[in-house]
Design a protein around this motif. Structure first.
Motif, PDB file in Angstrom:
ATOM      1  N   LYS A   1       0.837  -1.210   0.000  1.00 20.30           N
ATOM      2  CA  LYS A   1       0.000   0.000   0.000  1.00 20.30           C
ATOM      3  C   LYS A   1       0.869   1.257   0.000  1.00 20.30           C
ATOM      4  O   LYS A   1       0.570   2.224  -0.690  1.00 20.30           O
ATOM      5  CB  LYS A   1      -0.952  -0.012   1.197  1.00 20.30           C
ATOM      6  CG  LYS A   1      -2.165  -0.895   0.922  1.00 20.30           C
ATOM      7  CD  LYS A   1      -3.044  -1.110   2.135  1.00 20.30           C
ATOM      8  CE  LYS A   1      -4.172  -2.076   1.761  1.00 20.30           C
ATOM      9  NZ  LYS A   1      -4.734  -2.736   2.940  1.00 20.30           N
ATOM     10  N   ASP A   2       1.964   1.215   0.786  1.00 18.39           N
ATOM     11  CA  ASP A   2       2.885   2.363   0.787  1.00 18.39           C
ATOM     12  C   ASP A   2       3.490   2.556  -0.600  1.00 18.39           C
ATOM     13  O   ASP A   2       3.610   3.675  -1.092  1.00 18.39           O
ATOM     14  CB  ASP A   2       4.031   2.145   1.802  1.00 18.39           C
ATOM     15  CG  ASP A   2       3.519   2.170   3.234  1.00 18.39           C
ATOM     16  OD1 ASP A   2       2.369   2.603   3.440  1.00 18.39           O
ATOM     17  OD2 ASP A   2       4.259   1.734   4.140  1.00 18.39           O
ATOM     18  N   TRP A   3       3.865   1.441  -1.212  1.00 20.52           N
ATOM     19  CA  TRP A   3       4.469   1.499  -2.541  1.00 20.52           C
ATOM     20  C   TRP A   3       3.478   2.075  -3.561  1.00 20.52           C
ATOM     21  O   TRP A   3       3.827   2.917  -4.391  1.00 20.52           O
ATOM     22  CB  TRP A   3       4.921   0.095  -2.972  1.00 20.52           C
ATOM     23  CG  TRP A   3       5.550   0.045  -4.336  1.00 20.52           C
ATOM     24  CD1 TRP A   3       6.855   0.282  -4.643  1.00 20.52           C
ATOM     25  CD2 TRP A   3       4.898  -0.228  -5.587  1.00 20.52           C
ATOM     26  NE1 TRP A   3       7.063   0.164  -6.005  1.00 20.52           N
ATOM     27  CE2 TRP A   3       5.876  -0.141  -6.608  1.00 20.52           C
ATOM     28  CE3 TRP A   3       3.574  -0.530  -5.952  1.00 20.52           C
ATOM     29  CZ2 TRP A   3       5.583  -0.356  -7.943  1.00 20.52           C
ATOM     30  CZ3 TRP A   3       3.276  -0.748  -7.290  1.00 20.52           C
ATOM     31  CH2 TRP A   3       4.268  -0.654  -8.279  1.00 20.52           C
ATOM     32  N   ALA A   4       2.226   1.611  -3.469  1.00 22.52           N
ATOM     33  CA  ALA A   4       1.187   2.069  -4.400  1.00 22.52           C
ATOM     34  C   ALA A   4       0.971   3.577  -4.251  1.00 22.52           C
ATOM     35  O   ALA A   4       0.876   4.309  -5.243  1.00 22.52           O
ATOM     36  CB  ALA A   4      -0.106   1.308  -4.143  1.00 22.52           C
TER      37      ALA A   4
ATOM     38  N   ILE B 227      -0.854   5.156  -7.309  1.00 27.85           N
ATOM     39  CA  ILE B 227      -1.848   4.149  -7.707  1.00 27.85           C
ATOM     40  C   ILE B 227      -2.952   4.213  -6.668  1.00 27.85           C
ATOM     41  O   ILE B 227      -2.717   3.960  -5.485  1.00 27.85           O
ATOM     42  CB  ILE B 227      -1.212   2.738  -7.739  1.00 27.85           C
ATOM     43  CG1 ILE B 227      -0.070   2.689  -8.761  1.00 27.85           C
ATOM     44  CG2 ILE B 227      -2.263   1.672  -8.037  1.00 27.85           C
ATOM     45  CD1 ILE B 227       0.808   1.452  -8.651  1.00 27.85           C
ATOM     46  N   SER B 228      -4.156   4.591  -7.093  1.00 27.01           N
ATOM     47  CA  SER B 228      -5.232   4.697  -6.090  1.00 27.01           C
ATOM     48  C   SER B 228      -5.976   3.365  -6.061  1.00 27.01           C
ATOM     49  O   SER B 228      -6.318   2.798  -7.105  1.00 27.01           O
ATOM     50  CB  SER B 228      -6.186   5.826  -6.445  1.00 27.01           C
ATOM     51  OG  SER B 228      -6.800   5.544  -7.684  1.00 27.01           O
ATOM     52  N   VAL B 229      -6.163   2.848  -4.844  1.00 24.19           N
ATOM     53  CA  VAL B 229      -6.832   1.551  -4.708  1.00 24.19           C
ATOM     54  C   VAL B 229      -7.909   1.642  -3.637  1.00 24.19           C
ATOM     55  O   VAL B 229      -7.784   2.399  -2.678  1.00 24.19           O
ATOM     56  CB  VAL B 229      -5.828   0.442  -4.298  1.00 24.19           C
ATOM     57  CG1 VAL B 229      -5.001   0.013  -5.473  1.00 24.19           C
ATOM     58  CG2 VAL B 229      -4.949   0.900  -3.168  1.00 24.19           C
TER      59      VAL B 229
ATOM     60  N   GLU C 180      -2.591  -3.481 -12.836  1.00 26.06           N
ATOM     61  CA  GLU C 180      -1.582  -3.804 -13.846  1.00 26.06           C
ATOM     62  C   GLU C 180      -0.161  -3.484 -13.374  1.00 26.06           C
ATOM     63  O   GLU C 180       0.746  -4.305 -13.466  1.00 26.06           O
ATOM     64  CB  GLU C 180      -1.916  -2.964 -15.095  1.00 26.06           C
ATOM     65  CG  GLU C 180      -1.362  -3.550 -16.351  1.00 26.06           C
ATOM     66  CD  GLU C 180      -2.298  -4.526 -17.080  1.00 26.06           C
ATOM     67  OE1 GLU C 180      -2.137  -4.550 -18.261  1.00 26.06           O
ATOM     68  OE2 GLU C 180      -3.122  -5.277 -16.483  1.00 26.06           O
ATOM     69  N   LYS C 181       0.014  -2.263 -12.823  1.00 30.22           N
ATOM     70  CA  LYS C 181       1.344  -1.823 -12.383  1.00 30.22           C
ATOM     71  C   LYS C 181       1.867  -2.695 -11.231  1.00 30.22           C
ATOM     72  O   LYS C 181       3.058  -2.992 -11.153  1.00 30.22           O
ATOM     73  CB  LYS C 181       1.285  -0.367 -11.923  1.00 30.22           C
ATOM     74  CG  LYS C 181       1.455   0.625 -13.054  1.00 30.22           C
ATOM     75  CD  LYS C 181       1.603   2.030 -12.480  1.00 30.22           C
ATOM     76  CE  LYS C 181       1.803   3.061 -13.568  1.00 30.22           C
ATOM     77  NZ  LYS C 181       1.400   4.404 -13.093  1.00 30.22           N
ATOM     78  N   VAL C 182       0.946  -3.070 -10.350  1.00 32.19           N
ATOM     79  CA  VAL C 182       1.324  -3.917  -9.202  1.00 32.19           C
ATOM     80  C   VAL C 182       1.817  -5.268  -9.719  1.00 32.19           C
ATOM     81  O   VAL C 182       2.870  -5.768  -9.310  1.00 32.19           O
ATOM     82  CB  VAL C 182       0.128  -4.105  -8.229  1.00 32.19           C
ATOM     83  CG1 VAL C 182       0.406  -5.213  -7.220  1.00 32.19           C
ATOM     84  CG2 VAL C 182      -0.177  -2.790  -7.512  1.00 32.19           C
ATOM     85  N   LEU C 183       1.080  -5.840 -10.649  1.00 30.22           N
ATOM     86  CA  LEU C 183       1.450  -7.154 -11.188  1.00 30.22           C
ATOM     87  C   LEU C 183       2.793  -7.096 -11.915  1.00 30.22           C
ATOM     88  O   LEU C 183       3.603  -8.012 -11.812  1.00 30.22           O
ATOM     89  CB  LEU C 183       0.352  -7.682 -12.113  1.00 30.22           C
ATOM     90  CG  LEU C 183      -0.950  -8.077 -11.383  1.00 30.22           C
ATOM     91  CD1 LEU C 183      -2.069  -8.358 -12.369  1.00 30.22           C
ATOM     92  CD2 LEU C 183      -0.740  -9.294 -10.486  1.00 30.22           C
TER      93      LEU C 183
ATOM     94  N   GLN D 219       6.140  -9.211 -11.017  1.00 29.34           N
ATOM     95  CA  GLN D 219       6.840  -9.996 -12.035  1.00 29.34           C
ATOM     96  C   GLN D 219       8.352  -9.721 -11.952  1.00 29.34           C
ATOM     97  O   GLN D 219       9.164 -10.625 -12.060  1.00 29.34           O
ATOM     98  CB  GLN D 219       6.303  -9.655 -13.434  1.00 29.34           C
ATOM     99  CG  GLN D 219       6.819 -10.588 -14.526  1.00 29.34           C
ATOM    100  CD  GLN D 219       6.436 -12.062 -14.306  1.00 29.34           C
ATOM    101  OE1 GLN D 219       5.264 -12.403 -14.201  1.00 29.34           O
ATOM    102  NE2 GLN D 219       7.435 -12.935 -14.183  1.00 29.34           N
ATOM    103  N   GLN D 220       8.675  -8.462 -11.687  1.00 31.00           N
ATOM    104  CA  GLN D 220      10.084  -8.063 -11.534  1.00 31.00           C
ATOM    105  C   GLN D 220      10.730  -8.827 -10.372  1.00 31.00           C
ATOM    106  O   GLN D 220      11.844  -9.337 -10.492  1.00 31.00           O
ATOM    107  CB  GLN D 220      10.127  -6.568 -11.205  1.00 31.00           C
ATOM    108  CG  GLN D 220      11.050  -5.748 -12.066  1.00 31.00           C
ATOM    109  CD  GLN D 220      10.871  -4.275 -11.693  1.00 31.00           C
ATOM    110  OE1 GLN D 220       9.783  -3.718 -11.835  1.00 31.00           O
ATOM    111  NE2 GLN D 220      11.920  -3.659 -11.174  1.00 31.00           N
TER     112      GLN D 220
END
Length: 590
Positions: free
Chosen positions: A505-508, A513-515, A525-528, A532-533
């Motif tokens: 959540k901190d990273w988002a 990125i609003s969740v 998408e960005k989280v996934l 993957q990284q």
């Protein structure tokens, strides 16, 4: 001098050798209440006399179910054992259904509970347990007899000679306790441990403990119903260590600061969390302070014992200890110099960083069935090697079977499973206990665990995959709280992941990125892409057929209550797979 051959000999031995003012210390209503060695023995004798008057006989089973570790637990333990009866500790967090099973299977005569929460669970199933005569509580409850009633029953000392007679009749090979293992599959099994099993294990393990007898303080928080912490409690009593009981898992950091212990036990999960917290604080620093912090961390992650990295490294390390690591130690009470880690595999990076910071983190290995210790590292005399679980303790023989399974022989091997000869015969063969773990002994005699025999699986390509090795590597990611590698009989390994939601959540937020909720977050998408990284990075070290090719994130937190984890934080693989069957089928396009 009192010779220790039975578990109740420990407090008497302590009285003669190091009579402590603070033998057992628990926090009640915000205050640390101290029990001396003498008072501990006096209360245990009162319990023995009281239980006798309640009709307890040798070989009766008494259940003790406590939500937290507390002084009453030890008093009950000694009071029960002195009569030749057995103490049956039960995990407080198992289901009501399992409560009923264990109480019935052990035919418990009385049950002692810590508090209302446990009492409610016992009350719900009480009518299913015919053997149960009464329930007593340590906390004052309006609807339950208090344990003090038993002590009051024992204030009249006229039957003390009967207690002595029963004590004298107990032999080292008599059954002392039933430990119901929180099986990752099926019903719990009752591990039968004798006095000798636990006594020899405490005394032999004690030889690996570099502590000051009679002058050391321990903080205890791992559950006493688990054989690991329980054996250590006997070891502490043997060495004259004052035992302080932490209030709860959430209050560990407060309790460390309040009590400044020298020694504690831990499970890798807790150490991961401590390290992550320290690391997170480091990321908040700025300028030179931040540079220094991460310089020290990088240095710590390269740590090898006994100056193996050479004098230049040691010189830098001593600077890092003065400037950075000393602050870590202060944060954990200032005195902590020995941490025994067990119950699951410790990541080598944690072993390196905590030892670089002079916490004396030593990994050991064992099972409930082996009381529990088989081997443990020891900083002294070259007895420590990172990535191993140390050398076998005294009187213990380890042999590796042709399929790699670790088999052990020694005084710590259980008597068997209670009322289950068939299962006993499966695991004790020709005097050797078959651990179900795969491992190797190196040329210097250090034991290395590579996997659980039962957890290794083959992909459809016929290649073996060891999930724990992968999981331990993946859990080094700040984004991953829990992970389970799957793929038995499938074309490739994949993973189910529970994100570290706080960190995510901190990273988002940082990345705008609003969740709205977890479910929304794990499909972003960005989280996934970010996950993957992490997966790609962790995969690098592994062979082509072992690499995790796909993953799915789960929206909920894996917990004991949710049924994902056992009380010692191990994955219940079958249940996790069932819970996320749709994600699993989605990965493999079933």
């Amino acid at each position: 001098m009192h010779k220790v051959t039975r578990l109740f000999d420990f407090p008497y031995y302590q009285l003669e050798k190091h009579s402590l003012k603070e033998s057992l210390v628990s926090k009640t209503n915000g205050e640390w209440i101290k029990t001396s060695t003498q008072e501990y023995i006096d209360k245990a004798n009162a319990i023995s006399r009281g239980l006798l008057r309640l009709g307890v006989k040798p070989n009766d089973k008494i259940a003790v179910i406590s939500l937290t570790n507390r002084t009453e637990w030890n008093i009950m333990d000694i009071g029960i054992l002195q009569l030749g009866a057995q103490n049956v500790p039960i995990y407080p967090t198992i289901s009501e259904d399992d409560y009923a099973y264990v109480l019935n299977h052990s035919e418990a005569k009385f049950c002692f509970v810590s508090c209302n929460e446990v009492h409610e669970k016992v009350t719900a199933i009480k009518d299913q347990v015919k053997s149960l005569e009464n329930v007593f509580s340590f906390d004052e409850l309006s609807n339950c007899d208090n344990w003090e009633k038993v002590i009051e029953l024992g204030t009249d000392t006229s039957n003390q000679d009967e207690v002595e007679k029963l004590m004298n009749a107990v032999t080292p090979n008599d059954l002392a306790t039933l430990i119901y293992t929180s099986g990752t599959t099926g019903r719990p099994k009752g591990v039968m441990l004798s006095h000798n099993n636990l006594v020899t294990n405490a005394i032999e393990s004690s030889k690996r403990f570099p502590i000051d007898d009679g002058k050391t303080k321990a903080l205890s928080f791992l559950p006493l119903c688990h054989v690991y912490e329980r054996m250590l409690i006997y070891l502490y009593q043997y060495r004259g260590v004052s035992i302080y009981y932490a209030e709860s898992l959430d209050k560990i950091s407060d309790n460390l600061k309040e009590t400044s212990p020298h020694v504690m036990t831990a499970v890798p999960r807790l150490l991961e969390k401590v390290y992550d917290k320290i690391y997170a604080k480091g990321t908040e620093l700025t300028g030179i302070k931040k540079k220094l912090f991460f310089w020290a961390v990088d240095l710590g992650l390269k740590y090898e014992p006994y100056g193996q990295n050479g004098w230049w490294y040691e010189k830098k390390l001593s600077i890092a200890r003065k400037l950075i690591f000393s602050k870590w130690k202060e944060g954990l009470g200032g005195n902590l110099g020995l941490i025994a880690s067990g119950s699951a595999a410790l990541q080598p990076r944690l072993s390196r960083i905590f030892n670089a910071a002079e916490f004396g983190l030593m990994e050991g290995y064992g099972l409930s069935e082996t009381s529990p210790v088989i081997s443990v590292n020891d900083m002294r005399e070259g007895g420590f090697k990172i990535g191993t679980v140390g050398k076998p303790i005294g009187q213990t023989e380890v042999k590796i079977a042709s399929d790699g399974e670790i088999c052990i022989k020694g005084p710590q091997v259980m008597l068997g499973y209670y009322k289950d000869e068939e299962k006993t015969k499966e695991v004790i063969v020709d005097g050797y206990f078959l651990t179900g773990d795969i491992g190797e002994l190196d040329s210097e005699g250090f034991l290395k665990i590579t996997d659980r025999k039962k957890e290794m699986f083959k992909t459809s390509g016929g290649k073996y995959v060891a999930p724990q090795l992968l999981e331990n590597r993946f859990k080094q990611s700040r984004f991953i709280e829990q992970i389970m590698v799957v793929g038995e009989g499938e074309k490739m390994p994949a993973a189910l992941i529970q994100p570290d939601f706080e960190f995510l959540k901190d990273w988002a937020a940082l990345h705008n990125i609003s969740v709205t909720d977890n479910a929304n977050l794990i499909t972003n998408e960005k989280v996934l892409e970010r996950y993957q990284q992490e997966i790609n990075e962790a995969n690098e070290k592994f062979a082509k057929w072992e690499k995790v090719k796909q993953f799915r994130l789960t929206p909920d937190i894996w917990s004991m209550e949710g049924g994902h984890l056992t009380p010692t934080m191990k994955l219940k693989r079958k249940i996790i797979k069932e819970k996320y069957m749709t994600l699993y089928n989605d990965i493999y396009e079933h």
